[in-house]
Design an enzyme around this catalytic site. Sequence first.
Site, PDB file in Angstrom:
ATOM      1  N   LYS A 124       1.088  -1.007   0.063  1.00  0.00           N
ATOM      2  CA  LYS A 124       0.225  -0.251  -0.285  1.00  0.00           C
ATOM      3  C   LYS A 124       0.317   1.072  -0.523  1.00  0.00           C
ATOM      4  CE  LYS A 124      -4.145   0.258  -0.030  1.00  0.00           C
ATOM      5  NZ  LYS A 124      -5.435  -0.365  -0.471  1.00  0.00           N
ATOM      6  N   ASP A 164      -6.760   4.682  -5.159  1.00  0.00           N
ATOM      7  CA  ASP A 164      -7.163   3.858  -4.056  1.00  0.00           C
ATOM      8  C   ASP A 164      -8.052   4.961  -3.173  1.00  0.00           C
ATOM      9  OD1 ASP A 164      -7.621   1.836  -1.503  1.00  0.00           O
ATOM     10  OD2 ASP A 164      -7.298   4.261  -0.474  1.00  0.00           O
TER      11      ASP A 164
HETATM   12  O1  2IT Z   1      -8.162  -2.184  -1.342  1.00  0.00           O
HETATM   13  C1  2IT Z   1      -7.854  -2.427  -2.144  1.00  0.00           C
HETATM   14  O2  2IT Z   1      -7.742  -3.081  -2.224  1.00  0.00           O
HETATM   15  C2  2IT Z   1      -7.317  -1.243  -3.378  1.00  0.00           C
HETATM   16  N1  2IT Z   1      -7.110  -0.245  -3.412  1.00  0.00           N
HETATM   17  C3  2IT Z   1      -7.932  -1.739  -4.797  1.00  0.00           C
HETATM   18  C4  2IT Z   1      -5.592  -2.215  -5.502  1.00  0.00           C
HETATM   19  C5  2IT Z   1      -4.962  -3.189  -6.657  1.00  0.00           C
HETATM   20  O3  2IT Z   1      -3.958  -3.164  -6.622  1.00  0.00           O
HETATM   21  O4  2IT Z   1      -6.045  -2.503  -7.334  1.00  0.00           O
END
Ligand code: 2IT
Length: 447
Positions: A124, A164
């Site tokens: 993240k 996100d």
């Molecule tokens: O919380 C999540 O799963 C997302 N924000 C998507 C992450 C992604 O790599 O598509």
Amino acid sequence: MKTKDIMERLRAKYPGESEYLQAVQEVLESIEDVYNQHPEFEQAKIVERMVEPDRIFTFRVTWVDDKGEVQTNTGYRIQFNSAIGPYKGGLRFHRAVTPSMLKFLGFEQTFKNALTTLPMGGAKGGSDFDPKGKTDAEIMRFCQAFMLELWQCIGPDQDIPAGDVGVGGREIGFLYGTYKKLAREYNTGVLTGKGSTWGGSILRPEATGFGALYFTQNLLHHAGKDIKGCKVAVSGFGNVAWGACIKALELGAKVVAISGPDGVCAIPDGITKEMIDYMLVMRASNRDRVEDMATKFPGKAIFTPGKKAWSIPCDIALPCAFQNELSEDDAKELKANGCWCCCEVSNMGCQPGAIHFFQHNGILFAPGKAVNAGGVATSGLEMTQNAEHISWSGKEVDEKLHFIMKSIHEQCVKFGTQPDGSVDYVKGANIAGFMKVAQAMLEQGIV
Ligand code: 2IT
């Protein structure tokens, strides 16, 4: 392994990292019994290793606003766990972003990605940059400055960011444009959530919301119920809420509320296609106000300031906004108003007291890492298409998303079915995700 002991150590080591500690506590409580049946996990100190990110990059992001003033923010990328594949997870741009928030999200992402059936590790990132009130030009300059540092940390086989909260198609476009210049590398697979003309997967924008509704359908089917005709309360009005509203409407449910940081819009006759389209305009405006819906559709959407979506009577609650957005008091209000199901779509949207209340009062509950995994799963499908230099039709992607959500539900049932036949979806999701990551770590030795 004793959850209590590990939590005590983590609390002393990371005081004040409340979101991170909350996320770890929830997982450890769920897996403790299963873990202790596997002495090989204990010997390899799997839990002690799994709760720590592999590495954290922190960097200064300096950019110039429209007035010519210099602005400084902090950027992060947390590569949490690579046991089952390259690091994968979104970027969050929000004024409240801290290392604790991103550590909780990266930790959750690791288990969520394991549930998707696809080979992706957890990560993240993001920044305390506040998109509210910013112009497109400011957003672009911030994204460029952010990528000036981030590009060295990522790659299509190493770490693949996506969106996100505060990061959607527009931001991914600016980020990729800058990545290309810096890295001189033209593999679009380095980011997901791209535009459909340059490597983005059809249905990725809708996938988190669509997947959440497919999961909800599976859960209701398992409980002998049907979504048709149900009243649904949705929180937020961003990308996730938007996708959830489209699919809820398509499945014959009635969305009776959406919300924002400023309050709630009750929609007594149910949300319409026009209102759902307007959610995109509201998101692009960067005003961060749900009241705009009531201004645009007077009499149809009724705005109440300071109230949450959970104050509107519904059958099914779908938190689609932010962590800890649904408290124990909200859970009680929902039940008092007749709600009997809550599928958490936001990451850790429900506070522990709310989950406890749902589970002890006969309200069906499923956690975000299972319910919202369709988003990252479709990112995984986008990576596959990029690697093969092809693009699938909407029908192909949708079929795969259906299959994945069904499989996630089955994993929850497998690991979460209780002696009385009910399903503890929190336990089910946590154990299923954990077992997969733990097994991979074990096989790869002490690294
Ligand atoms: O919380 C999540 O799963 C997302 N924000 C998507 C992450 C992604 O790599 O598509």
